[in-house]
Design a protein around this motif. Structure first.
Motif: not given
Length: 294
Positions: A254, A257, A260-261, A280, A283-284, A287
């Motif tokens: 989290q 993310n 990164t955002n 991203k 990372l997904e 996750r």
């Protein structure tokens, strides 16, 4: 060592002419939940069995199924409830007296009436022997379950480490490209201003420098890259620990993310944007793997 929350184990024990089979399965769950299903007359052992599972399984939903079936001939006893029989006989006599009914109560009919006859299985084991049998069976099934969770966990760990290495490579590229954003902006802005310069619009070095400085401050992602590097290091350290790490890794994802955002929102450069999109996506995928870790 990483453990998956998914696993299966089973065992079979025999006691007093009965076969006791146990099955255990575990699936993903945010917390720890253990459900034991067993014959009603054995529920007094449920707490002990649940504690045995809790000593090995920290996170996930675990279902334990315990069944018994005859493995050979068993000894049974028949008991007659004389109080119930007396009540039926008194009721029959009352009907004869009140309504003048005739006839007699047949033994076969009487035995078919509810609660008159009870068939009980005669057990040949003590409570201590049954408890030991249940504990041995659970230990064997639990060992198989944990073994499967360990094997699945090693696959999750390997895949996650490979994806984490890719994240570290992308982070290195972001560090390399971050200074280029301001350099490219400075060159493009100067070129535009020089193209627009004429007798009505002249090039102003001071305003040009101020605009570049404002852009540099607004697009600076050094802090985000530093925090992102720290999160990546913590992630690697947790993968090498011997404690349940699923929830901690989920929190780190989290945070990564979020960083990164922020980099993506500040980035005003195609190369940075492309790498943010790739990060991203990785990372997904991580996750999804972490969701299966204990």
């Amino acid at each position: 060592m990483v453990f998956s929350m998914t696993g299966y184990g089973q065992s079979t024990q025999e006691i007093g002419g009965y076969k006791i089979s146990m099955e255990m399965k575990s699936v993903n769950h945010r917390y720890s939940e253990i459900v034991v299903r067993m014959p009603r007359e054995w529920t007094c052992y449920e707490d002990r069995l649940r504690r045995m599972v809790q000593q090995r399984i920290v996170r996930g939903r675990v279902d334990v199924f315990i069944n018994k079936e005859r493995a050979g001939e068993s000894t049974s006893s028949v008991e007659i409830n004389m109080q119930v029989v007396d009540a039926y006989m008194q009721a029959a006599e009352q009907l004869r007296q009140k309504y003048g009914m005739s006839g007699h109560v047949d033994v076969n009919e009487l035995l078919r009436l509810p609660d008159v006859m009870t068939v009980r299985e005669v057990t040949t084991w003590s409570d201590e022997q049954l408890q030991a049998c249940l504990e041995d069976g659970l230990s064997e099934a639990l060992e198989g379950l944990c073994r499967m969770r360990a094997i699945e966990g090693s696959h999750l760990e390997q895949d996650t480490k490979e994806r984490l290495a890719r994240l570290e490579a992308i982070h290195a590229e972001l560090v390399e490209w971050a200074p280029v954003v301001v350099t490219d902006y400075r060159a493009k802005l100067k070129q535009r201003l020089e193209q627009l310069a004429d007798q009505h619009l002249t090039f102003d070095d001071a305003k040009y420098g101020m605009e570049v400085a404002i852009f540099a401050e607004r697009s600076n992602v050094d802090e985000e890259l530093t925090r992102l590097k720290s999160h990546l290091q913590q992630f690697n350290q947790l993968l090498s620990s011997n404690e349940p790490i699923g929830r901690k890794l989920d929190f780190l994802i989290q945070e990564m993310n979020r960083e990164t955002n922020t980099i993506g929102s500040k980035a005003n450069h195609l190369e940075l944007v492309n790498r943010v999109v790739e990060m991203k996506a990785e990372l997904e995928k991580i996750r999804e793997q972490v969701a299966n870790m204990e």
